[in-house]
Design a protein around this motif. Structure first.
Motif, PDB file in Angstrom:
ATOM      1  N   LEU A 110       0.820  -1.266  -0.025  1.00 54.67           N
ATOM      2  CA  LEU A 110      -0.112  -0.090  -0.009  1.00 54.67           C
ATOM      3  C   LEU A 110       0.895   1.243   0.162  1.00 54.67           C
ATOM      4  O   LEU A 110       0.470   2.339  -0.726  1.00 54.67           O
ATOM      5  CB  LEU A 110      -0.827   0.021   1.125  1.00 54.67           C
ATOM      6  CG  LEU A 110      -1.954   1.179   1.061  1.00 54.67           C
ATOM      7  CD1 LEU A 110      -2.880   0.739   0.139  1.00 54.67           C
ATOM      8  CD2 LEU A 110      -2.615   0.965   2.443  1.00 54.67           C
ATOM      9  N   LEU A 111       1.991   1.160   0.765  1.00 61.49           N
ATOM     10  CA  LEU A 111       3.011   2.335   0.865  1.00 61.49           C
ATOM     11  C   LEU A 111       3.697   2.490  -0.516  1.00 61.49           C
ATOM     12  O   LEU A 111       3.661   3.562  -0.927  1.00 61.49           O
ATOM     13  CB  LEU A 111       4.033   2.144   1.866  1.00 61.49           C
ATOM     14  CG  LEU A 111       4.597   3.185   2.692  1.00 61.49           C
ATOM     15  CD1 LEU A 111       3.516   3.809   3.448  1.00 61.49           C
ATOM     16  CD2 LEU A 111       5.630   2.756   3.517  1.00 61.49           C
ATOM     17  N   CYS A 112       3.934   1.445  -1.117  1.00 62.08           N
ATOM     18  CA  CYS A 112       4.671   1.569  -2.465  1.00 62.08           C
ATOM     19  C   CYS A 112       3.670   2.001  -3.597  1.00 62.08           C
ATOM     20  O   CYS A 112       3.888   2.923  -4.507  1.00 62.08           O
ATOM     21  CB  CYS A 112       5.149   0.265  -3.058  1.00 62.08           C
ATOM     22  SG  CYS A 112       6.414  -0.266  -2.027  1.00 62.08           S
ATOM     23  N   CYS A 113       2.351   1.612  -3.550  1.00 60.98           N
ATOM     24  CA  CYS A 113       1.484   2.194  -4.464  1.00 60.98           C
ATOM     25  C   CYS A 113       1.077   3.558  -4.089  1.00 60.98           C
ATOM     26  O   CYS A 113       1.243   4.285  -5.410  1.00 60.98           O
ATOM     27  CB  CYS A 113       0.059   1.514  -4.152  1.00 60.98           C
ATOM     28  SG  CYS A 113      -0.006  -0.375  -4.873  1.00 60.98           S
ATOM     29  N   THR A 114       0.767   3.934  -2.804  1.00 59.35           N
ATOM     30  CA  THR A 114       0.600   5.370  -2.857  1.00 59.35           C
ATOM     31  C   THR A 114       1.812   6.149  -2.919  1.00 59.35           C
ATOM     32  O   THR A 114       1.593   7.265  -3.607  1.00 59.35           O
ATOM     33  CB  THR A 114       0.033   5.548  -1.349  1.00 59.35           C
ATOM     34  OG1 THR A 114       0.823   5.095  -0.443  1.00 59.35           O
ATOM     35  CG2 THR A 114      -1.329   5.062  -1.218  1.00 59.35           C
ATOM     36  N   GLY A 115       3.024   5.966  -2.558  1.00 62.35           N
ATOM     37  CA  GLY A 115       4.177   6.496  -2.837  1.00 62.35           C
ATOM     38  C   GLY A 115       4.319   6.736  -4.553  1.00 62.35           C
ATOM     39  O   GLY A 115       4.821   7.702  -4.999  1.00 62.35           O
ATOM     40  N   ALA A 116       4.046   5.515  -5.180  1.00 62.41           N
ATOM     41  CA  ALA A 116       4.133   5.647  -6.598  1.00 62.41           C
ATOM     42  C   ALA A 116       3.335   6.613  -7.482  1.00 62.41           C
ATOM     43  O   ALA A 116       3.591   7.099  -8.346  1.00 62.41           O
ATOM     44  CB  ALA A 116       3.927   4.244  -7.233  1.00 62.41           C
TER      45      ALA A 116
END
Lengths: 414, 246
Positions: free
Chosen positions: A387-393
């Motif tokens: 989730l962190l990677c997705c929102t960061g992306a």
């Protein structure tokens, strides 16, 4: 800005691009699923291995040894002195008053303790000589501190008392010497003592170095081979919870003054290699999750590019830049959350599938299913990181897109 | 004395670069509450740039825009956004409706952004606005299911949804046919007649003549100011009455 409005707009964007959204979700799901599978497999095999290790050896071993040389008389007399050829004051080997020490330990340790005598011996058999570790044990007490009884492949641990100079040897050693229960061997001790011993049992611990180099006898035979009658040079502790072994070892050492080694300390090199392995696997899993988020980056980049006019108009209507940016973060979160849920299902199914695969285990000598460790932590950590990677992306294309000046877009459209 | 709704003082807007270009060059302008002002001028004269400054979509290099007595030059971008949301309504040449949303959803979007009304009240007001513009039966249609004139009327309804004091329109009839142009301009006229301030940029001199006042921009400056046909007629009637008095 009310969050439900932003979520509504985000939901509308992602649901109006079904194919792109599904590709993004599939990317996240695959990343999360395989991460969970890898974590379950890695931790499962590690736990399985440690369980074998812990079962094979005492959790804490108290030895008639000290971590540093005792204070010498010259040091007591003089403030500064140069020492060479230091003599050990405690010249007599063994633990002093072992029965008292054991009684004291039994009063507080969460587990049990048994005495043993550890020495070395040479087996002279069939024209060859082989050095081994001889451990003298009390069979009645031994069963409370080790799994030796359950590791017996031939004979029983109690058979040590049924024959003179009886010994139990490891399976690998028995194969190497071509002996079986009932055969006799010549044992040579450190003081030149020679004893003809009868093999009354064969054990298999699963650890090659133990099965090849360890033999057991009664305490008095080991004392005889050592040339020290009445000596007990090792106390072996088994704890209800092996994970507190290090703490208990420290306390025992503090109480008795003897070097107490936990199973963790004895295998510190192995545990250290586990840490390196964990780090490598975590890095690979993190890379998998990061890579899976690239799909999300791609989608959000496309959406923000296509929605430049919408962004401009929302800003011109009075929506703040941060609010508009949050719309695209929510879109990534929607893709991420649905992808994570699907990834959890895929991860569970992969773990289940892998657990049905059997392999030959050299430790136990049997064919066993792959050890999979099911833990909610794997699911939560994989989901959280994803989730962190997705929102960061999503953040970077969203920030870039929402910084656009609405007038530029409106003029361009006009 | 009429109350001033919108005031510009010494507005300058430059495009900085290798060659500096002045879009708006020291404009002073006052628009009264309920007044319908048309801004005209040739292409590139700076009329749209002036409108974007008046609508706080762009910030001037010099000068200030005062909205209902509130100076705006020192406001942050977020504060300017808040002013746009609550005090201003925008209509552009293209409708700029969100394509995935229905007409009603587009109309209530600024109300939802402001977050001051219940969902039920917002929908009621949205339907009311659409009905007043003859679009009640199109409330659940998406923009691609509407004609150009209908879309522009939905955009007007959206501009009115938060009950702004000022409506700013940039060539609102530029992409419409004659019938729709007439319809949209009549609506804007009616909005002004109902007490709201309307500022419109247009190329069409006939339409501009129907405003209360018209300012003609050339090279970023106000070149001329005209009184609209209706105001002129009212003034003539007043003069006749005065002359006829013994």
């Amino acid at each position: 800005m009310p969050a439900n409005l932003l979520v509504d707009i985000a939901w509308t964007h992602v649901t109006s691009r079904v194919r792109q959204t599904l590709v993004g979700m599939a990317g996240v799901a695959m990343g999360v699923g395989f991460t969970i599978m890898m974590a379950g497999l890695m931790e499962g095999s590690q736990i399985d291995f440690l369980r074998q290790l812990v079962d094979t050896m005492p959790h804490v071993t108290v030895q008639d040894d000290r971590r540093s040389v005792p204070i010498q008389p010259a040091e007591q007399e003089y403030g500064a002195v140069q020492m060479s050829n230091v003599a050990n004051l405690n010249s007599r080997p063994g633990i002093r008053y072992p029965e008292s020490v054991m009684a004291s330990l039994r009063s507080w340790i969460p587990g049990d303790v048994a005495p043993s005598v550890r020495t070395t011996a040479i087996i002279d058999h069939g024209g060859g000589r082989l050095g081994v570790t001889l451990t003298g044990i009390d069979p009645r007490q031994e069963i409370r501190v080790s799994k030796l009884a359950s590791q017996m492949r031939e004979g029983q641990i109690g058979d040590l008392s049924r024959a003179p100079n009886a010994i139990i040897i490891g399976q690998a050693l028995a194969e190497k010497l071509a002996v079986k229960a009932g055969d006799t061997l010549l044992l040579i001790g450190g003081q030149g003592v020679q004893v003809t011993s009868t093999v009354v049992g064969v054990f298999r611990s699963g650890l090659k170095r133990v099965d090849e180099g360890q033999i057991y006898s009664l305490i008095n035979l080991a004392q005889l081979m050592m040339g020290q009658s009445g000596v007990i040079n090792e106390l072996r502790l088994r704890l209800n919870d092996p994970l507190i072994a290090q703490k208990i070892a420290t306390q025992v050492e503090g109480q008795t003054g003897y070097k107490s080694v936990s199973w963790q300390e004895a295998n510190s090199d192995l545990l250290s290699s586990f840490s390196v392995r964990d780090f490598i696997v975590l890095t690979v899993m993190g890379a998998m999750l990061l890579t899976s988020s690239f799909a999300t980056y791609n989608i959000i980049s496309t959406i923000t590019h296509e929605k430049r006019q919408d962004i401009a108009i929302m800003k011109s209507l009075g929506m703040r830049e941060t609010s508009v940016r949050r719309i695209f973060i929510f879109e990534a979160a929607i893709i991420g959350v649905v992808g994570i849920l699907a990834g959890w299902v895929i991860g569970y199914l992969l773990c289940y599938g892998w657990s049905k695969i059997t392999i030959y285990n050299t430790l136990t000598g049997t064919t066993v299913p792959l050890s999979i460790y099911y833990s909610p932590t794997h699911y939560l950590v994989a989901g959280g990181i994803s989730l962190l990677c997705c929102t960061g992306a999503a953040f970077f294309p969203a920030r870039k897109a929402t910084r656009v000046h609405p007038v530029e877009i409106i003029r361009g459209a006009s | 004395m009429s109350e001033v709704a919108l005031q510009a003082t010494g507005l300058v807007r430059r495009i900085e670069g290798d060659v500096s270009h002045i879009l708006v060059n020291g404009i002073d302008l006052s628009v009264n509450k309920g007044e319908f002002l048309a801004i005209t001028g040739p292409s590139g004269s700076g009329k749209s740039s002036l409108l974007y400054l008046l609508g706080l979509l762009d910030a001037p290099n010099e000068g200030d825009v005062i909205i209902c007595g509130q100076p705006t030059s020192k406001l942050s971008e977020s504060e300017r956004a808040d002013v746009r949301l609550t005090r201003l309504g925008f209509v552009f040449q293209f409708h700029f409706l969100l394509p995935e949303f229905t007409s009603l959803d587009n109309v209530i979007l600024p109300m939802r952004a402001a977050g001051k009304m219940s969902e039920k009240d917002m929908r009621e007001r949205g339907l009311e606005l659409l009905a007043s513009l003859g679009l009640k039966e199109h409330a659940s249609k998406r923009p691609n299911q509407l004609s150009g004139g209908q879309r522009q009327r939905v955009a007007i309804a959206r501009a009115l949804s938060n009950r702004p004091e000022i409506i700013v329109a940039d060539e609102p009839t530029g992409a419409l046919d004659t019938a729709s142009t007439e319809q949209v301009f009549s609506i804007l006229r009616e909005i002004a007649d109902n007490g709201r301030t309307v500022v419109v940029v247009t190329h069409d001199p006939a339409l501009a003549a129907r405003a209360d006042r018209r300012v003609h921009i050339v090279d970023g400056k106000i070149h001329e100011t005209f009184v609209g046909e209706r105001k002129a007629a009212e003034a003539a009637v007043t003069a006749d009455v005065t002359t006829a008095e013994p």
